[in-house]
Enzyme design. Sequence first.
Site, short mmCIF file in Angstrom:
data_model
loop_
_atom_site.label_atom_id
_atom_site.label_comp_id
_atom_site.label_asym_id
_atom_site.label_seq_id
_atom_site.Cartn_x
_atom_site.Cartn_y
_atom_site.Cartn_z
N LYS A 88 33.04 -1.26 42.07
CA LYS A 88 32.57 0.04 41.58
C LYS A 88 32.67 1.04 42.73
O LYS A 88 31.94 0.93 43.71
CB LYS A 88 31.12 -0.07 41.10
CG LYS A 88 30.98 -0.87 39.81
CD LYS A 88 29.55 -0.84 39.29
CE LYS A 88 29.39 -1.70 38.05
NZ LYS A 88 30.05 -1.13 36.84
N ARG A 98 29.82 -9.80 29.90
CA ARG A 98 30.28 -10.50 28.70
C ARG A 98 30.73 -11.93 29.03
O ARG A 98 30.66 -12.80 28.18
CB ARG A 98 31.39 -9.67 28.03
CG ARG A 98 32.61 -9.47 28.87
CD ARG A 98 33.51 -8.34 28.33
NE ARG A 98 32.94 -7.01 28.54
CZ ARG A 98 33.49 -5.89 28.10
NH1 ARG A 98 34.61 -5.92 27.41
NH2 ARG A 98 32.91 -4.73 28.33
#
Length: 514
Positions: free
Chosen positions: A293, A370
């Site tokens: 990020k 996920r």
Amino acid sequence: MPINLIAAPESVTQWTGEALAIAVFATNADQANPEQATANDAKTNHLLRGDLADLDENVLGHTLTELIAEQDFKGEIGSSVSGRVGGNGAIRKVMLVGLGDASKATPEAWRKAAAVAAKWANQTKVKNLGLYFPPFNTDEAVTAQAISEGLYLSLHQDQRFKSKDAKPLTVETITLLSHDASAVSHAIETAAKTCAGVILARELVSAPANVVTPLTLAATAQNIADSCPNFTAKILDRDACEALGMGAFLGVAQASDIPPQFIHLTYRHGNPSRKLAIVGKGLTFDSGGLNLKTGVGSSIELMKTDMGGAAATLGAAQVLAQLQPNDVEVHFIVATCENMVSGRAMRPGDILTASNGITIEVNNTDAEGRLTLADALVYADKLGVDAIVDLATLTGACVVALGEKIAGMWANDDNLAQQISRAADGAGEQFWRMPLEDSYFDQMKSVVADCRNTGSRAGGAITGALFLKQFVDSKTPWAHLDVAGPVWVDKESGYHNAGGTGFAVRTLVNWVLH
Ligand code: BES
Ligand code: MN
Ligand code: ZN
């Protein structure tokens, strides 16, 4: 709880104490005494009826009428007026706080009004506060529980990481003026237990990633289990997860120096007529991995909050450990780890095999939640539960779609979606149902593996949900809640102070109880 909350069977005209906060509806529809309302409306300000008109005239020397007139107070939700009472009366300060329209009132109006009163009391150095709330055509216990929640949650201050007490609470005792004091006392107790779970979740989210690690979450889960005979805890280490084939979860965990923990708490009491599973995303830090990020928009410094789903899961477990409901079995599951970078990190393009055999090409290491949930959902489904709800700070796309107050909900079962909506309404938490548009799954087709872990930017929250769907049997009712927006607030808002909100704890508790 730092404050002492009590119920007193007292009428508002008899109350004596430092400060009195009075909640009033905006409209003059007195749900309990419509006839009395009409009679009094003619006589005095329509916001003050019955006992309140009496109080204003005979105890407060018309302070309330004057405050209403001077500041054009209309009783709108969250609005308030306050002032000092002259003379030698027993009450020194008063506040009127609005509940909004009576015909549209929800428990949330009481939570917000209670928070306004509590903050006023604290800011003006009140030790003992009386709180009056008007009769309403709902159970007094429902009202009292919502008020108590608003009080407890708004007065929670998290100063664990401050070297000096910024501003200690002045409020010591708050008395709820009640008709049925024993029902109200019980409601206060329920609220205290519930809010302790919300506060646990808030503090887990607010704590930085060098304080709350996967090991901390596992220890927290173990503590909850130890506090209640109806709980059992199972904590699986890396080897145990490997033995179960959890390649997706372990792929995410592999760069971190802190070991992953797979948490499974079971609550069982009586003869369970419902078996439920709650699965929370538990990334104690999400750096993005090799798809690091970067840049200001990425919010890497906020990625300690990436265990907000796990925090809600453990918060709800703690509440159930306290309330001990009968005839229900609930499984609380968190596959917790960090998403880090190192020479051991999973690479973009790596292929992982989940515990149901599905192979996943990791085209973006930042879509890690996920991957951890995939194995957690497979594990939950194997328990043979009647329904699975997962909670995850899964996508920035969901925040773009719904903003910071509203969580996304995806469900393969209308009945379950409705149950969650109802539970959320009672909690004053907002979820908006989103589509499981199967055709969007095409974006996640892989050349080399069964699927990839991300699609395009468009519809990113939906493809996140569609990815998860592969790991739950289509016959198992399942809901996915993307809570990326609401788990954290930068600024005080309603009964939430800045920091973790404990979002979804109360919705989950309501869902399990009803
Ligand atoms: N933890 C983030 C989602 C997130 C973003 C939560 C902002 C709270 C605030 C998640 O793991 C993530 O990085 N998602 C990616 C998915 C993308 C790579 C498909 C995202 O939202 O950008
Ligand atoms: Mn990520
Ligand atoms: Zn994440």
